[in-house]
Design a protein around this motif. Structure first.
Motif, short mmCIF file in Angstrom:
data_model
loop_
_atom_site.label_atom_id
_atom_site.label_comp_id
_atom_site.label_asym_id
_atom_site.label_seq_id
_atom_site.Cartn_x
_atom_site.Cartn_y
_atom_site.Cartn_z
N VAL A 197 6.64 0.26 -3.89
CA VAL A 197 5.48 -0.29 -4.60
C VAL A 197 4.45 -0.86 -3.62
N ASP A 198 4.92 -1.57 -2.61
CA ASP A 198 4.01 -2.10 -1.58
C ASP A 198 3.24 -0.97 -0.91
N LYS A 199 3.95 0.08 -0.54
CA LYS A 199 3.32 1.20 0.15
C LYS A 199 2.25 1.85 -0.71
N THR A 200 2.54 2.00 -1.99
CA THR A 200 1.56 2.61 -2.88
C THR A 200 0.33 1.73 -3.05
N LEU A 201 0.56 0.44 -3.17
CA LEU A 201 -0.56 -0.50 -3.25
C LEU A 201 -1.46 -0.37 -2.02
N ILE A 202 -0.85 -0.36 -0.85
CA ILE A 202 -1.60 -0.28 0.40
C ILE A 202 -2.37 1.03 0.48
N GLU A 203 -1.75 2.11 0.09
CA GLU A 203 -2.42 3.41 0.11
C GLU A 203 -3.55 3.48 -0.91
N ASP A 204 -3.37 2.84 -2.04
CA ASP A 204 -4.42 2.81 -3.05
C ASP A 204 -5.63 2.00 -2.60
N LEU A 205 -5.42 1.12 -1.63
CA LEU A 205 -6.53 0.36 -1.05
C LEU A 205 -7.27 1.17 0.02
N TYR A 232 1.08 -0.62 -11.79
CA TYR A 232 0.08 -1.61 -11.43
C TYR A 232 -1.18 -0.90 -10.95
N ASP A 233 -2.23 -1.68 -10.74
CA ASP A 233 -3.39 -1.18 -10.02
C ASP A 233 -3.74 -2.22 -8.95
N CYS A 234 -4.90 -2.07 -8.31
CA CYS A 234 -5.26 -2.94 -7.20
C CYS A 234 -6.09 -4.14 -7.64
N THR A 235 -6.14 -4.38 -8.93
CA THR A 235 -7.01 -5.42 -9.47
C THR A 235 -6.77 -6.78 -8.82
N TYR A 236 -5.50 -7.13 -8.64
CA TYR A 236 -5.16 -8.44 -8.09
C TYR A 236 -5.72 -8.63 -6.68
#
Length: 295
Positions: free
Chosen positions: A157-165, A40-44
């Motif tokens: 996956v949640d952690k990676t999303l948060i870090e990517d933000l 995924y990416d952070c698009t959403y």
């Protein structure tokens, strides 16, 4: 009896049922149940940020935050947030409520960075500055605002999303027992005992006045439990409300889904009222203990 030494994982944000506009629940991206951290990416989340910034709701939240900052600066003209701490967000990759709350967190972090003293500028100017900061952080996946998050439910996956933000995931479960460093605590829909732990850890006039909380209305929590039980189980919450030591800036309902920010306020603490509290006489060095039914 159970000392709050574990933060139990929950599969969803509890207690909050709400209506979605047009009866439709916003769809989550396809990576929701995927174990791959590259799926995924952070698009959403950035789309949610854009949508929120276009609403009257977001404008009102920023206005309320400005009021809260100015309230803090009345007694400390040098006050500015040193960090943002988020507890109990839930899983933003599987839960729409959590994802929207994460988007607002991103907006608030940009606002306090660009306007550390609050702002009386028009909304268009404020929104433009927020958007510029978010675009910059999006390009390099960093945030200039120190923002740390913890929820035992976070997946890889949640952690990676948060870090990517551009945020940081805490590895340690603090149980909300964190000394405030002029901190903004983002604790929407957290349980009462977490708020009580936070107050216990900061139980001094100096410590409490350096806390600003975005979370459940203390007044509503106080009114929703019989006084005797509230006093026994949540002593520090009780004392703050009973002695009128707080001021709440109530947030409006988000029209798209009234479960996301219902009963939410920005909470600050009145130094004059705090000065009348007997902090030494009411503080217990032992961490608060709670009946199992309240955990």
């Amino acid at each position: 009896m159970n000392e709050a030494c574990e933060w139990t994982m929950i599969p969803y944000k509890r207690h909050r049922k709400g209506k979605h506009k047009n009866g439709k629940k916003p769809a989550l991206p396809c990576y929701a149940d995927c174990d791959s951290v590259k799926a995924y990416d952070c698009t959403y989340v950035y789309k949610l940020v854009t949508n929120l910034l276009a609403t009257k709701f977001c404008q009102t939240v920023i206005e309320k935050m400005s009021e809260a900052i100015k309230f803090q600066r009345q007694t400390n003209q040098h006050f500015r947030f040193e960090e943002v701490i988020c507890y109990g967000l839930g899983r933003p990759t599987t839960n729409t409520v959590s994802a929207v709350q994460l988007a607002l967190l991103k907006i608030l972090c940009s606002f306090i960075l660009k306007f550390p003293k609050g702002s009386q500028a028009d909304w268009t100017t404020i929104k433009d500055e927020i958007e510029k900061d978010i675009i910059a952080s999006k390009d390099n996946s960093t945030s200039k605002t120190k923002c740390l998050l913890f929820d035992p439910a976070f997946s890889k996956v949640d952690k990676t999303l948060i870090e990517d933000l551009g945020f940081v995931v805490m590895e340690t479960n603090e149980l909300a027992k964190r000394p405030s460093q002029k901190s903004l605590f983002y604790m929407i829909h957290c349980d009462k005992w977490l708020y009580n732990n936070l107050l216990w850890k900061n139980w001094s006039s100096h410590g409490i006045k350096n806390c600003v909380i975005v979370g459940n209305s203390f007044q509503t929590m106080y009114e929703g439990v019989p006084t005797r039980i509230f006093k026994e189980q949540f002593k520090y919450l009780y004392l703050i409300v009973e002695h009128s030591c707080l001021r709440e800036f109530t947030l409006p309902v988000w029209q798209e889904n009234d479960a996301v920010f219902n009963d939410t306020a920005i909470i600050v603490f009145n130094p004059k009222s705090l000065a009348k509290l007997d902090f030494n006489g009411t503080w217990d060095s032992i961490c608060p203990v709670y009946e199992d039914e309240f955990l």
